[in-house]
Design a protein around this motif. Sequence first.
Motif, PDB file in Angstrom:
ATOM      1  N   ARG A   1      47.489  59.712  43.694  1.00  0.00           N
ATOM      2  CA  ARG A   1      46.502  58.971  44.507  1.00  0.00           C
ATOM      3  C   ARG A   1      45.527  59.930  45.165  1.00  0.00           C
ATOM      4  N   GLU A   2      46.051  61.035  45.673  1.00  0.00           N
ATOM      5  CA  GLU A   2      45.193  62.027  46.325  1.00  0.00           C
ATOM      6  C   GLU A   2      44.182  62.590  45.317  1.00  0.00           C
ATOM      7  N   ALA A   3      44.652  62.894  44.106  1.00  0.00           N
ATOM      8  CA  ALA A   3      43.757  63.409  43.055  1.00  0.00           C
ATOM      9  C   ALA A   3      42.661  62.392  42.758  1.00  0.00           C
ATOM     10  N   LYS A   4      43.061  61.136  42.646  1.00  0.00           N
ATOM     11  CA  LYS A   4      42.095  60.080  42.317  1.00  0.00           C
ATOM     12  C   LYS A   4      41.028  59.955  43.411  1.00  0.00           C
ATOM     13  N   GLU A   5      41.463  60.059  44.656  1.00  0.00           N
ATOM     14  CA  GLU A   5      40.504  59.965  45.764  1.00  0.00           C
ATOM     15  C   GLU A   5      39.498  61.121  45.763  1.00  0.00           C
ATOM     16  N   LEU A   6      39.898  62.239  45.177  1.00  0.00           N
ATOM     17  CA  LEU A   6      38.994  63.393  45.066  1.00  0.00           C
ATOM     18  C   LEU A   6      38.030  63.248  43.883  1.00  0.00           C
ATOM     19  N   GLY A   7      38.192  62.180  43.103  1.00  0.00           N
ATOM     20  CA  GLY A   7      37.323  61.972  41.937  1.00  0.00           C
ATOM     21  C   GLY A   7      37.819  62.673  40.685  1.00  0.00           C
ATOM     22  N   ILE A   8      39.071  63.103  40.679  1.00  0.00           N
ATOM     23  CA  ILE A   8      39.616  63.823  39.529  1.00  0.00           C
ATOM     24  C   ILE A   8      39.893  62.859  38.379  1.00  0.00           C
ATOM     25  N   PHE A   9      39.491  63.251  37.178  1.00  0.00           N
ATOM     26  CA  PHE A   9      39.679  62.415  35.985  1.00  0.00           C
ATOM     27  C   PHE A   9      40.222  63.219  34.817  1.00  0.00           C
ATOM     28  N   GLY A  10      40.530  64.502  35.032  1.00  0.00           N
ATOM     29  CA  GLY A  10      41.017  65.333  33.935  1.00  0.00           C
ATOM     30  C   GLY A  10      41.798  66.519  34.466  1.00  0.00           C
ATOM     31  N   SER A  11      42.571  67.144  33.570  1.00  0.00           N
ATOM     32  CA  SER A  11      43.370  68.317  33.931  1.00  0.00           C
ATOM     33  C   SER A  11      43.049  69.450  32.981  1.00  0.00           C
ATOM     34  N   PRO A  12      42.841  70.674  33.489  1.00  0.00           N
ATOM     35  CA  PRO A  12      42.889  71.058  34.896  1.00  0.00           C
ATOM     36  C   PRO A  12      41.583  70.761  35.624  1.00  0.00           C
ATOM     37  N   SER A  13      41.708  70.597  36.954  1.00  0.00           N
ATOM     38  CA  SER A  13      40.530  70.489  37.814  1.00  0.00           C
ATOM     39  C   SER A  13      40.714  71.438  38.990  1.00  0.00           C
TER      40      SER A  13
END
Lengths: 203, 203
Positions: free
Chosen positions: B161-173
Amino acid sequence: MMPPIDFWFSIGTAYTYFAVMRLPEIAAEAEVEFRWRPFDIRAIMIEMNDVPFASQPVKAAYMWRDLERRAAKVGLPLRLPIPYPLAEFEQANRVAVIAAREGWCQPYAIATYRRWFVDREPAGSEPNLSASIREAGQEPARVLELANSEGGIQALDAATREAKELGIFGSPSFVIDGELFWGYDRLQDAIDWQRNLDHATPG
Amino acid sequence: MMPPIDFWFSIGTAYTYFAVMRLPEIAAEAEVEFRWRPFDIRAIMIEMNDVPFASQPVKAAYMWRDLERRAAKVGLPLRLPIPYPLAEFEQANRVAVIAAREGWCQPYAIATYRRWFVDREPAGSEPNLSASIREAGQEPARVLELANSEGGIQALDAATREAKELGIFGSPSFVIDGELFWGYDRLQDAIDWQRNLDHATPG
Protein backbone atom coordinates in the motif's frame (compact mmCIF):
# COMPACT_ATOMS: atom_id res chain seq x y z
CA MET A 1 34.10 0.39 -42.27
CA MET A 2 31.44 -0.31 -39.66
CA PRO A 3 27.94 -1.17 -40.83
CA PRO A 4 25.26 1.44 -39.98
CA ILE A 5 22.96 1.00 -36.99
CA ASP A 6 19.32 0.88 -37.99
CA PHE A 7 17.34 3.43 -35.99
CA TRP A 8 13.73 2.22 -36.01
CA PHE A 9 11.28 4.83 -34.78
CA SER A 10 7.71 6.03 -34.91
CA ILE A 11 6.84 9.68 -34.66
CA GLY A 12 4.24 9.81 -31.89
CA THR A 13 5.95 8.06 -29.01
CA ALA A 14 7.22 10.35 -26.31
CA TYR A 15 10.60 8.74 -25.57
CA THR A 16 11.49 8.83 -29.27
CA TYR A 17 12.01 12.58 -28.77
CA PHE A 18 15.43 12.06 -27.19
CA ALA A 19 16.69 9.77 -29.93
CA VAL A 20 15.45 11.97 -32.77
CA MET A 21 16.90 15.16 -31.32
CA ARG A 22 20.25 13.80 -30.13
CA LEU A 23 21.11 11.25 -32.81
CA PRO A 24 22.96 13.65 -35.15
CA GLU A 25 25.26 14.75 -32.31
CA ILE A 26 25.75 11.18 -31.06
CA ALA A 27 26.50 9.97 -34.60
CA ALA A 28 29.17 12.62 -34.99
CA GLU A 29 30.76 12.02 -31.57
CA ALA A 30 30.76 8.23 -31.80
CA GLU A 31 31.55 8.20 -35.53
CA VAL A 32 28.57 5.95 -36.11
CA GLU A 33 26.21 6.01 -39.05
CA PHE A 34 22.49 5.62 -38.32
CA ARG A 35 19.95 4.60 -40.91
CA TRP A 36 16.62 6.26 -40.11
CA ARG A 37 13.84 3.66 -40.43
CA PRO A 38 10.34 4.97 -39.68
CA PHE A 39 7.58 2.41 -39.02
CA ASP A 40 4.16 2.17 -37.40
CA ILE A 41 4.58 1.01 -33.79
CA ARG A 42 0.88 1.50 -33.19
CA ALA A 43 -0.01 -1.19 -35.76
CA ILE A 44 2.42 -3.63 -34.11
CA MET A 45 1.04 -2.95 -30.64
CA ILE A 46 -2.54 -3.43 -31.82
CA GLU A 47 -1.56 -6.74 -33.41
CA MET A 48 0.24 -7.84 -30.20
CA ASN A 49 -2.75 -6.71 -28.14
CA ASP A 50 -0.30 -4.52 -26.26
CA VAL A 51 -1.24 -1.25 -24.56
CA PRO A 52 0.71 2.01 -24.67
CA PHE A 53 2.69 2.79 -21.52
CA ALA A 54 0.89 6.11 -21.12
CA SER A 55 -2.58 4.54 -21.24
CA GLN A 56 -2.29 3.89 -17.48
CA PRO A 57 -2.73 7.16 -15.57
CA VAL A 58 -0.09 6.22 -12.97
CA LYS A 59 2.44 5.35 -15.67
CA ALA A 60 1.51 8.42 -17.73
CA ALA A 61 2.18 10.70 -14.76
CA TYR A 62 5.54 9.03 -14.25
CA MET A 63 6.42 9.19 -17.95
CA TRP A 64 5.95 12.96 -18.22
CA ARG A 65 7.87 13.58 -15.00
CA ASP A 66 10.68 11.30 -16.19
CA LEU A 67 10.79 13.03 -19.60
CA GLU A 68 10.87 16.43 -17.91
CA ARG A 69 13.76 15.47 -15.61
CA ARG A 70 15.75 13.83 -18.41
CA ALA A 71 15.17 16.68 -20.86
CA ALA A 72 16.49 19.11 -18.25
CA LYS A 73 19.50 16.86 -17.66
CA VAL A 74 20.56 16.78 -21.32
CA GLY A 75 19.48 20.34 -22.07
CA LEU A 76 16.60 19.56 -24.44
CA PRO A 77 13.62 21.94 -24.48
CA LEU A 78 10.23 20.54 -23.42
CA ARG A 79 7.05 22.49 -22.72
CA LEU A 80 4.58 20.28 -20.88
CA PRO A 81 1.75 19.52 -21.30
CA ILE A 82 2.04 18.69 -24.99
CA PRO A 83 -0.79 17.26 -27.14
CA TYR A 84 -0.88 13.51 -26.56
CA PRO A 85 -1.64 11.02 -28.04
CA LEU A 86 -1.51 12.07 -31.70
CA ALA A 87 -4.66 12.07 -33.82
CA GLU A 88 -2.74 11.71 -37.12
CA PHE A 89 -0.05 9.28 -36.12
CA GLU A 90 -0.06 7.36 -39.43
CA GLN A 91 0.25 10.48 -41.55
CA ALA A 92 3.32 11.66 -39.61
CA ASN A 93 4.97 8.30 -40.25
CA ARG A 94 3.87 7.89 -43.87
CA VAL A 95 5.64 11.17 -44.61
CA ALA A 96 8.68 9.95 -42.63
CA VAL A 97 8.92 6.81 -44.80
CA ILE A 98 8.95 8.92 -47.97
CA ALA A 99 11.47 11.26 -46.37
CA ALA A 100 13.74 8.30 -45.53
CA ARG A 101 13.52 7.06 -49.12
CA GLU A 102 14.34 10.50 -50.49
CA GLY A 103 17.05 11.35 -47.93
CA TRP A 104 15.48 14.11 -45.81
CA CYS A 105 14.12 12.09 -42.88
CA GLN A 106 16.40 13.49 -40.20
CA PRO A 107 15.54 17.19 -40.67
CA TYR A 108 11.84 16.32 -41.08
CA ALA A 109 11.69 14.24 -37.88
CA ILE A 110 13.63 16.82 -35.89
CA ALA A 111 11.38 19.66 -37.09
CA THR A 112 8.27 17.59 -36.33
CA TYR A 113 9.34 16.76 -32.77
CA ARG A 114 10.51 20.28 -32.05
CA ARG A 115 7.18 21.74 -33.16
CA TRP A 116 5.36 19.10 -31.14
CA PHE A 117 7.41 19.16 -27.91
CA VAL A 118 8.27 22.87 -27.84
CA ASP A 119 5.58 24.65 -29.88
CA ARG A 120 2.82 22.19 -28.87
CA GLU A 121 1.65 21.56 -32.44
CA PRO A 122 0.56 17.92 -32.78
CA ALA A 123 2.91 15.95 -35.05
CA GLY A 124 1.28 14.65 -38.23
CA SER A 125 -1.38 17.41 -38.27
CA GLU A 126 -1.39 20.90 -39.73
CA PRO A 127 0.34 23.29 -39.27
CA ASN A 128 3.17 21.04 -37.98
CA LEU A 129 3.02 18.66 -40.94
CA SER A 130 3.54 21.08 -43.84
CA ALA A 131 5.90 23.31 -41.89
CA SER A 132 8.16 20.36 -41.05
CA ILE A 133 8.17 19.14 -44.65
CA ARG A 134 9.05 22.64 -45.80
CA GLU A 135 11.79 22.93 -43.17
CA ALA A 136 13.32 19.79 -44.65
CA GLY A 137 13.46 21.58 -48.01
CA GLN A 138 10.47 19.89 -49.65
CA GLU A 139 7.18 20.98 -51.18
CA PRO A 140 4.28 19.89 -48.90
CA ALA A 141 1.72 19.40 -51.70
CA ARG A 142 3.95 16.95 -53.58
CA VAL A 143 4.92 15.02 -50.43
CA LEU A 144 1.41 14.79 -48.99
CA GLU A 145 0.00 13.53 -52.27
CA LEU A 146 2.64 10.79 -52.28
CA ALA A 147 2.13 9.99 -48.58
CA ASN A 148 -1.62 9.62 -48.88
CA SER A 149 -1.52 7.60 -52.10
CA GLU A 150 -1.90 3.82 -52.13
CA GLY A 151 1.88 3.60 -52.55
CA GLY A 152 2.44 5.78 -49.49
CA ILE A 153 0.18 3.59 -47.34
CA GLN A 154 1.86 0.42 -48.61
CA ALA A 155 5.36 1.81 -47.98
CA LEU A 156 4.59 2.35 -44.26
CA ASP A 157 2.99 -1.10 -44.07
CA ALA A 158 6.06 -2.71 -45.62
CA ALA A 159 8.40 -0.93 -43.19
CA THR A 160 6.21 -2.04 -40.30
CA ARG A 161 6.25 -5.67 -41.45
CA GLU A 162 10.03 -5.51 -41.66
CA ALA A 163 10.21 -4.10 -38.11
CA LYS A 164 7.92 -6.83 -36.85
CA GLU A 165 10.06 -9.53 -38.45
CA LEU A 166 13.06 -8.12 -36.58
CA GLY A 167 11.18 -8.60 -33.29
CA ILE A 168 10.60 -4.88 -32.74
CA PHE A 169 7.84 -4.04 -30.24
CA GLY A 170 8.68 -0.46 -29.23
CA SER A 171 10.09 2.86 -30.43
CA PRO A 172 12.88 3.76 -30.55
CA SER A 173 14.72 0.52 -31.31
CA PHE A 174 18.24 0.03 -32.63
CA VAL A 175 19.24 -2.97 -34.74
CA ILE A 176 22.78 -3.92 -35.57
CA ASP A 177 23.72 -7.26 -37.14
CA GLY A 178 20.34 -8.77 -36.13
CA GLU A 179 20.74 -7.65 -32.49
CA LEU A 180 17.82 -5.63 -31.19
CA PHE A 181 18.23 -2.90 -28.58
CA TRP A 182 15.02 -1.32 -27.33
CA GLY A 183 14.81 2.22 -26.04
CA TYR A 184 16.96 5.31 -25.94
CA ASP A 185 18.48 3.87 -22.75
CA ARG A 186 20.09 1.11 -24.83
CA LEU A 187 21.64 3.34 -27.51
CA GLN A 188 25.09 3.11 -25.91
CA ASP A 189 24.77 -0.69 -25.77
CA ALA A 190 23.99 -0.72 -29.51
CA ILE A 191 27.03 1.44 -30.26
CA ASP A 192 29.23 -0.80 -28.08
CA TRP A 193 27.87 -3.87 -29.85
CA GLN A 194 28.81 -2.39 -33.21
CA ARG A 195 32.35 -1.63 -31.96
CA ASN A 196 32.80 -5.21 -30.78
CA LEU A 197 31.67 -6.48 -34.17
CA ASP A 198 34.28 -4.26 -35.75
CA HIS A 199 37.03 -5.63 -33.49
CA ALA A 200 35.96 -9.18 -34.33
CA THR A 201 36.44 -8.53 -38.03
CA PRO A 202 39.58 -10.32 -39.30
CA GLY A 203 42.37 -8.17 -40.71
CA MET B 1 24.21 13.82 5.96
CA MET B 2 22.27 12.77 2.88
CA PRO B 3 18.91 11.04 3.36
CA PRO B 4 18.84 7.37 2.25
CA ILE B 5 17.38 6.37 -1.11
CA ASP B 6 14.45 3.98 -0.75
CA PHE B 7 15.04 0.92 -2.90
CA TRP B 8 11.60 -0.57 -3.58
CA PHE B 9 11.75 -4.05 -5.05
CA SER B 10 9.91 -7.33 -5.44
CA ILE B 11 11.74 -10.60 -5.62
CA GLY B 12 10.37 -12.23 -8.77
CA THR B 13 10.96 -9.60 -11.42
CA ALA B 14 13.86 -10.31 -13.71
CA TYR B 15 15.38 -6.82 -13.97
CA THR B 16 15.48 -6.54 -10.17
CA TYR B 17 18.42 -8.95 -10.33
CA PHE B 18 20.85 -6.21 -11.34
CA ALA B 19 19.80 -3.84 -8.57
CA VAL B 20 19.86 -6.51 -5.84
CA MET B 21 23.28 -7.83 -6.83
CA ARG B 22 25.01 -4.53 -7.51
CA LEU B 23 23.51 -2.22 -4.90
CA PRO B 24 26.06 -2.95 -2.12
CA GLU B 25 28.95 -2.06 -4.45
CA ILE B 26 27.16 1.01 -5.83
CA ALA B 27 26.30 2.17 -2.31
CA ALA B 28 29.95 1.94 -1.28
CA GLU B 29 31.28 3.65 -4.41
CA ALA B 30 28.74 6.48 -4.44
CA GLU B 31 28.65 6.76 -0.63
CA VAL B 32 24.90 6.44 -0.71
CA GLU B 33 22.71 4.63 1.80
CA PHE B 34 19.87 2.53 0.41
CA ARG B 35 16.89 1.45 2.47
CA TRP B 36 15.69 -1.94 1.21
CA ARG B 37 11.88 -1.86 0.89
CA PRO B 38 10.32 -5.11 -0.37
CA PHE B 39 6.73 -4.98 -1.65
CA ASP B 40 4.34 -6.95 -3.86
CA ILE B 41 4.48 -5.57 -7.40
CA ARG B 42 2.20 -8.34 -8.60
CA ALA B 43 -0.66 -7.09 -6.39
CA ILE B 44 -0.21 -3.54 -7.74
CA MET B 45 -0.18 -4.73 -11.35
CA ILE B 46 -3.32 -6.81 -10.84
CA GLU B 47 -5.05 -3.80 -9.31
CA MET B 48 -3.92 -1.58 -12.22
CA ASN B 49 -5.01 -4.24 -14.69
CA ASP B 50 -1.46 -4.14 -15.99
CA VAL B 51 0.32 -7.10 -17.61
CA PRO B 52 3.89 -8.25 -16.96
CA PHE B 53 6.37 -7.32 -19.67
CA ALA B 54 7.32 -10.96 -20.17
CA SER B 55 3.72 -12.08 -20.73
CA GLN B 56 4.13 -11.18 -24.41
CA PRO B 57 6.31 -13.79 -26.15
CA VAL B 58 8.06 -11.17 -28.33
CA LYS B 59 8.86 -9.03 -25.30
CA ALA B 60 9.88 -12.06 -23.24
CA ALA B 61 12.38 -13.15 -25.89
CA TYR B 62 13.80 -9.64 -25.93
CA MET B 63 13.93 -9.43 -22.13
CA TRP B 64 16.03 -12.57 -21.72
CA ARG B 65 18.40 -11.53 -24.49
CA ASP B 66 18.76 -8.06 -23.01
CA LEU B 67 19.40 -9.50 -19.52
CA GLU B 68 21.98 -11.88 -20.95
CA ARG B 69 23.85 -9.11 -22.77
CA ARG B 70 23.74 -6.75 -19.78
CA ALA B 71 24.80 -9.41 -17.29
CA ALA B 72 27.81 -10.19 -19.49
CA LYS B 73 28.61 -6.49 -19.70
CA VAL B 74 28.72 -5.96 -15.92
CA GLY B 75 30.16 -9.40 -15.15
CA LEU B 76 27.13 -10.86 -13.37
CA PRO B 77 26.52 -14.61 -13.70
CA LEU B 78 23.30 -15.73 -15.40
CA ARG B 79 22.37 -19.24 -16.51
CA LEU B 80 19.41 -19.10 -18.88
CA PRO B 81 16.77 -20.42 -18.99
CA ILE B 82 15.82 -19.86 -15.37
CA PRO B 83 12.44 -20.82 -13.83
CA TYR B 84 10.00 -18.02 -14.65
CA PRO B 85 7.53 -16.77 -13.48
CA LEU B 86 7.71 -17.70 -9.80
CA ALA B 87 5.05 -19.93 -8.25
CA GLU B 88 5.66 -18.63 -4.71
CA PHE B 89 6.18 -14.95 -5.38
CA GLU B 90 4.34 -13.76 -2.26
CA GLN B 91 6.27 -16.03 0.07
CA ALA B 92 9.62 -14.76 -1.22
CA ASN B 93 8.51 -11.19 -0.52
CA ARG B 94 6.81 -11.85 2.84
CA VAL B 95 10.15 -13.19 4.06
CA ALA B 96 11.89 -10.14 2.57
CA VAL B 97 9.64 -7.77 4.53
CA ILE B 98 10.52 -9.55 7.78
CA ALA B 99 14.18 -9.53 6.77
CA ALA B 100 14.01 -5.76 6.17
CA ARG B 101 12.44 -5.20 9.59
CA GLU B 102 15.08 -7.33 11.29
CA GLY B 103 18.05 -6.01 9.29
CA TRP B 104 19.10 -8.95 7.10
CA CYS B 105 17.25 -8.15 3.87
CA GLN B 106 20.29 -7.52 1.71
CA PRO B 107 22.03 -10.89 2.25
CA TYR B 108 18.69 -12.72 1.97
CA ALA B 109 17.74 -11.03 -1.33
CA ILE B 110 21.21 -11.54 -2.80
CA ALA B 111 21.24 -15.23 -1.83
CA THR B 112 17.72 -15.69 -3.22
CA TYR B 113 18.54 -14.13 -6.58
CA ARG B 114 21.87 -15.93 -6.88
CA ARG B 115 20.21 -19.30 -6.27
CA TRP B 116 17.47 -18.39 -8.75
CA PHE B 117 19.56 -16.87 -11.57
CA VAL B 118 22.66 -19.06 -11.25
CA ASP B 119 21.51 -22.31 -9.59
CA ARG B 120 18.04 -22.22 -11.20
CA GLU B 121 16.17 -22.77 -7.94
CA PRO B 122 12.90 -20.79 -8.01
CA ALA B 123 12.94 -17.92 -5.51
CA GLY B 124 10.36 -18.24 -2.74
CA SER B 125 10.23 -22.06 -2.99
CA GLU B 126 12.29 -24.78 -1.33
CA PRO B 127 15.19 -25.38 -1.34
CA ASN B 128 16.00 -21.76 -2.27
CA LEU B 129 13.82 -20.27 0.48
CA SER B 130 15.31 -21.94 3.57
CA ALA B 131 18.84 -21.91 2.19
CA SER B 132 18.68 -18.15 1.56
CA ILE B 133 17.27 -17.47 5.03
CA ARG B 134 20.03 -19.58 6.53
CA GLU B 135 22.67 -17.81 4.43
CA ALA B 136 21.46 -14.55 5.95
CA GLY B 137 22.19 -16.04 9.38
CA GLN B 138 18.61 -16.86 10.37
CA GLU B 139 16.66 -19.94 11.38
CA PRO B 140 14.20 -20.90 8.60
CA ALA B 141 11.54 -22.41 10.90
CA ARG B 142 11.22 -19.22 12.94
CA VAL B 143 11.19 -16.93 9.92
CA LEU B 144 8.72 -18.99 7.88
CA GLU B 145 6.28 -19.20 10.79
CA LEU B 146 6.42 -15.41 11.06
CA ALA B 147 6.15 -14.91 7.29
CA ASN B 148 3.11 -17.13 6.94
CA SER B 149 1.31 -15.76 9.97
CA GLU B 150 -1.48 -13.20 9.69
CA GLY B 151 1.06 -10.58 10.75
CA GLY B 152 3.43 -11.61 7.96
CA ILE B 153 0.70 -11.33 5.34
CA GLN B 154 -0.39 -7.94 6.66
CA ALA B 155 3.18 -6.62 6.73
CA LEU B 156 3.62 -7.27 2.99
CA ASP B 157 0.19 -5.74 2.30
CA ALA B 158 1.11 -2.61 4.26
CA ALA B 159 4.40 -2.24 2.39
CA THR B 160 2.57 -2.66 -0.92
CA ARG B 161 0.00 0.00 0.00
CA GLU B 162 2.82 2.37 0.86
CA ALA B 163 4.50 1.67 -2.51
CA LYS B 164 1.23 2.29 -4.32
CA GLU B 165 0.73 5.61 -2.55
CA LEU B 166 4.17 6.67 -3.78
CA GLY B 167 3.05 6.02 -7.37
CA ILE B 168 5.18 2.90 -7.78
CA PHE B 169 4.15 0.61 -10.65
CA GLY B 170 7.29 -1.45 -11.27
CA SER B 171 10.31 -3.09 -9.65
CA PRO B 172 12.93 -1.91 -8.99
CA SER B 173 12.01 1.67 -8.13
CA PHE B 174 14.03 4.28 -6.27
CA VAL B 175 12.42 7.04 -4.23
CA ILE B 176 14.22 10.04 -2.85
CA ASP B 177 12.43 13.05 -1.38
CA GLY B 178 9.15 12.02 -3.03
CA GLU B 179 10.80 11.68 -6.48
CA LEU B 180 10.23 8.33 -8.11
CA PHE B 181 12.77 6.73 -10.45
CA TRP B 182 11.67 3.50 -12.12
CA GLY B 183 14.09 0.81 -13.20
CA TYR B 184 17.72 -0.07 -12.72
CA ASP B 185 18.41 2.21 -15.70
CA ARG B 186 17.41 5.21 -13.55
CA LEU B 187 19.56 4.40 -10.52
CA GLN B 188 22.21 6.95 -11.50
CA ASP B 189 19.49 9.58 -11.95
CA ALA B 190 18.27 8.85 -8.41
CA ILE B 191 21.79 9.20 -7.01
CA ASP B 192 22.29 12.47 -8.91
CA TRP B 193 18.95 13.74 -7.60
CA GLN B 194 20.06 13.05 -4.05
CA ARG B 195 23.34 14.90 -4.61
CA ASN B 196 21.51 17.96 -5.91
CA LEU B 197 19.26 17.90 -2.84
CA ASP B 198 22.35 17.83 -0.70
CA HIS B 199 23.83 20.86 -2.48
CA ALA B 200 20.58 22.71 -2.02
CA THR B 201 20.68 22.23 1.74
CA PRO B 202 21.53 25.51 3.50
CA GLY B 203 24.75 25.65 5.50
